[in-house]
Write an enzyme that holds these catalytic residues in place. Structure first.
Site, short mmCIF file in Angstrom:
data_model
loop_
_atom_site.label_atom_id
_atom_site.label_comp_id
_atom_site.label_asym_id
_atom_site.label_seq_id
_atom_site.Cartn_x
_atom_site.Cartn_y
_atom_site.Cartn_z
N HIS A 91 -10.55 -4.26 11.65
CA HIS A 91 -9.47 -4.86 10.87
C HIS A 91 -9.10 -6.16 11.58
O HIS A 91 -8.24 -6.16 12.47
CB HIS A 91 -8.28 -3.90 10.79
CG HIS A 91 -7.18 -4.38 9.91
ND1 HIS A 91 -5.86 -4.08 10.13
CD2 HIS A 91 -7.19 -5.14 8.78
CE1 HIS A 91 -5.11 -4.61 9.20
NE2 HIS A 91 -5.90 -5.27 8.37
N LYS A 135 -3.25 -12.90 11.45
CA LYS A 135 -4.71 -12.91 11.34
C LYS A 135 -5.20 -14.05 10.44
O LYS A 135 -6.10 -14.80 10.79
CB LYS A 135 -5.24 -11.59 10.77
CG LYS A 135 -5.11 -10.39 11.66
CD LYS A 135 -6.00 -9.25 11.22
CE LYS A 135 -6.04 -8.99 9.74
NZ LYS A 135 -4.75 -8.68 9.13
N LYS A 144 -8.97 -2.11 0.15
CA LYS A 144 -8.88 -1.25 1.32
C LYS A 144 -9.71 0.03 1.16
O LYS A 144 -10.08 0.66 2.15
CB LYS A 144 -7.42 -0.89 1.60
CG LYS A 144 -6.60 -2.05 2.17
CD LYS A 144 -7.24 -2.62 3.44
CE LYS A 144 -6.38 -3.73 4.04
NZ LYS A 144 -7.08 -4.42 5.16
N ARG A 185 1.44 -11.98 -2.28
CA ARG A 185 0.07 -12.17 -1.80
C ARG A 185 -0.73 -13.11 -2.69
O ARG A 185 -0.44 -13.24 -3.88
CB ARG A 185 -0.66 -10.83 -1.76
CG ARG A 185 -0.13 -9.84 -0.74
CD ARG A 185 -0.81 -10.01 0.58
NE ARG A 185 -0.33 -9.10 1.59
CZ ARG A 185 -0.92 -8.91 2.75
NH1 ARG A 185 -2.03 -9.57 3.04
NH2 ARG A 185 -0.42 -8.08 3.64
N SER A 222 -1.14 -6.58 9.13
CA SER A 222 -0.59 -7.56 8.20
C SER A 222 0.69 -8.17 8.79
O SER A 222 1.55 -7.46 9.28
CB SER A 222 -0.28 -6.91 6.86
OG SER A 222 -1.46 -6.44 6.27
N ARG A 274 0.82 -1.20 0.00
CA ARG A 274 0.00 0.00 0.00
C ARG A 274 0.86 1.26 0.00
O ARG A 274 1.94 1.30 0.59
CB ARG A 274 -0.91 0.03 1.23
CG ARG A 274 -2.01 -1.01 1.22
CD ARG A 274 -2.87 -0.91 2.48
NE ARG A 274 -2.11 -1.28 3.67
CZ ARG A 274 -1.62 -0.42 4.54
NH1 ARG A 274 -1.78 0.87 4.35
NH2 ARG A 274 -0.95 -0.85 5.59
#
Length: 537
Positions: A220, A242, A201, A323, A238, A61
């Site tokens: 989140h 999670k 996002k 990812r 991140s 990001r």
């Protein structure tokens, strides 16, 4: 066929303003998007079927290039200390120029929902320049039923044009990359980046702004539920675990990244997962590893052998932040509804780069709010541009880049929900043990899983606890299947004096960081600070 004039389609009225497109591809399914992406040389098909792409210079990001329009509706509602502002005039000029930039191009359009709770979901229309971006967001959001498409009325619009380079002088932005959010018009403009995570996002940012006034908590977090309806929520940035810790065979996965907590219970904002791929293994994460061999999965910046088309998940040659984006249905035990009852447990995940925090601690409601507002963790290499190795950070609400409102608005709402539903709260350190990053080692995932299982089953309530001398929370002395030594981080350090110095340093960081919240919270939350715990000894 060339779309002259405004877009016309059978999928509801289009009010985007796009004109004179070469073509508009509406709600294409995965196979068609594969064909279009391959035709445009956007990526390659790997062995077993996933679609592999490179995102170029942006492999994470661009948080510093995100802006929110400052107008009468946002002046007193947006947390401007945390968010960069853009004028209405600059946004309108940017919007008009992006529409002009799209003329003569082909766009891919997806009509999707953000939110599995039909009472609070957000109908979202996404325009993308790349076919693979269209597949990505189709994987990540919730697809309407066929009968819902014919009369789909978008409440929120995202325009994603990676080839558009923003002029900083013209629009008042920082670089050629821009993510511009207009909450009043419910539009987000994305330009100058191929990183698809910006699209998903943007939906999260919109829901973070719109839901709290409805007394719905945007989070989140990942979430799963046990066979007895015992829902668990996992907060964390991140790289803190999670996705890994919520995707387990013994519990039903609700989602891996973004959820809401409404009067109806917990609900996923998304219809898919966006998991880190680096060093993924079949042994440690079998459910996620399996999706790397599925048609429909989008793999970003995963290294692939050009001849054999085999993947090298261990390689960070393209990015540490590799990812995979895939539908929730690819996980065998995923929820079909994206909804679950009110939670029984809240887990706050942190990757402590200083190796001070224990692997698990039980929190009081006041301590839970304190640590939620603090949001201590470590940024993991590659998650944001320019971050090359883990570094300690405080990201309030475990997601500061996405928090448009003041943190205490989310914190007070969370505290109310915890009290209303009598939720147990835990702090879990998935970071380092035995020394700081570079000296110690990452917390063993087997130990973390064993500790989580004990917490979620409720059996730990019968265990003996000690009070942590630095932070005041309760830490179990012994848990079956876990080395007792690891439960007391000081005992894992060879140099105990060095641990004490590092602990004092971290305590000071917490205190300094929380100073900006002290005037906004009740005395019980201020008393949950580590300084209060030390003073009470």
């Amino acid at each position: 066929m060339k779309q002259t004039g405004p877009i016309i389609s059978r999928f509801g009225a289009d009010k985007s303003g796009f004109k004179n497109l070469a073509a508009a591809h509406w709600n294409y399914r995965p196979a068609a998007l594969y064909e279009e992406a391959i035709k445009r040389n956007e990526g390659h098909v790997a062995a077993n079927g996933p679609f592999v792409v490179k995102t170029g210079v942006h492999t994470g990001r661009s948080a510093k290039d995100k802006f929110i329009v400052r107008d009468a509706s946002t002046e007193k509602t947006v947390w401007w200390d945390n968010n960069k502002s853009m004028t209405t005039e600059a946004f309108d000029l940017l919007h008009a120029d992006m529409l002009k930039h799209a003329e003569g191009k082909e766009l891919f359009i997806q009509d999707l929902f953000g939110g599995a709770d039909e009472t609070h979901r957000l109908a979202t229309r996404v325009y993308t320049e790349y076919a693979w971006h269209s597949l990505f967001i189709q994987n990540l959001l919730i697809e309407p039923k066929p009968e819902e498409l014919d009369n789909f009325e978008p409440q929120f619009t995202i325009i994603d044009l990676p080839s558009f380079e923003a002029d900083p002088a013209k629009y008042g932005v920082r670089t050629g990359t821009v993510i511009a959010c207009n909450f009043a018009k419910r539009i987000v403009l994305i330009g100058g980046t191929s990183y698809a995570g910006e699209i998903k996002k943007s939906v999260f940012s919109m829901l973070n702004y719109e839901l709290p006034p409805k007394r719905v908590m945007p989070m989140h977090c990942s979430s799963n539920v046990g066979p007895e309806g015992d829902t668990a929520i996992f907060f964390g940035l991140s790289g803190t675990g999670k996705t890994t810790l919520s995707a387990v065979a013994t519990r039903t996965l609700i989602g891996d990244d973004e959820h809401g907590w409404s009067e109806n219970g917990v609900f996923n904002f998304e219809g898919g997962c966006y998991a880190k791929m680096i060093k993924l293994s079949a042994e440690a994460e079998p459910e996620i590893y399996a999706v790397t061999k599925r048609f429909g999965t989008v793999l970003e910046n995963v290294v692939m052998d050009e001849d054999t088309r085999e993947l090298d998940l261990d390689s960070a040659a393209l990015a540490e932040n590799s990812r995979g984006a895939y539908p929730l249905s690819f996980i065998p035990n995923a929820s079909a509804t994206g909804r679950a009852p009110h939670p029984k447990n809240i887990i706050m995940l942190t990757a402590d780069a200083f190796s001070v925090l224990p692997p698990v601690a039980r929190l009081t409601p006041s301590q839970a709010m304190y640590h939620f507002l603090s949001g201590y963790t470590a940024k993991v290499a590659g998650t944001e541009k320019g971050v090359t190795e883990p570094e300690a950070t405080f990201s309030t609400c475990f997601g500061a880049p996405f928090m448009s409102r003041h943190p205490t608005e989310y914190g007070n709402l969370l505290r109310d929900l915890i009290a209303q539903h009598k939720v147990s709260c835990w702090l879990v350190n998935t970071g380092w043990t035995g020394g700081v990053y570079g000296t110690g080692s990452r917390m063993p995932i087997k130990a973390t899983r064993a500790l989580l299982a004990a917490a979620l089953e409720g059996s730990r309530n019968n265990f003996a606890f000690r009070t942590d001398p630095n932070f005041g929370f309760e830490v179990p002395i012994s848990v079956p299947g876990v080395d007792d030594k690891i439960l007391n981080p000081r005992e894992t350090w060879a140099d105990k004096a060095a641990y004490d110095a590092q602990a004092q340093k971290l305590v000071k960081m917490f205190i300094d960081n929380f100073a900006k919240f002290e005037a906004h919270v009740d005395p019980d939350v201020r008393a949950a600070a580590p300084a209060a715990a030390r003073a009470a000894e």
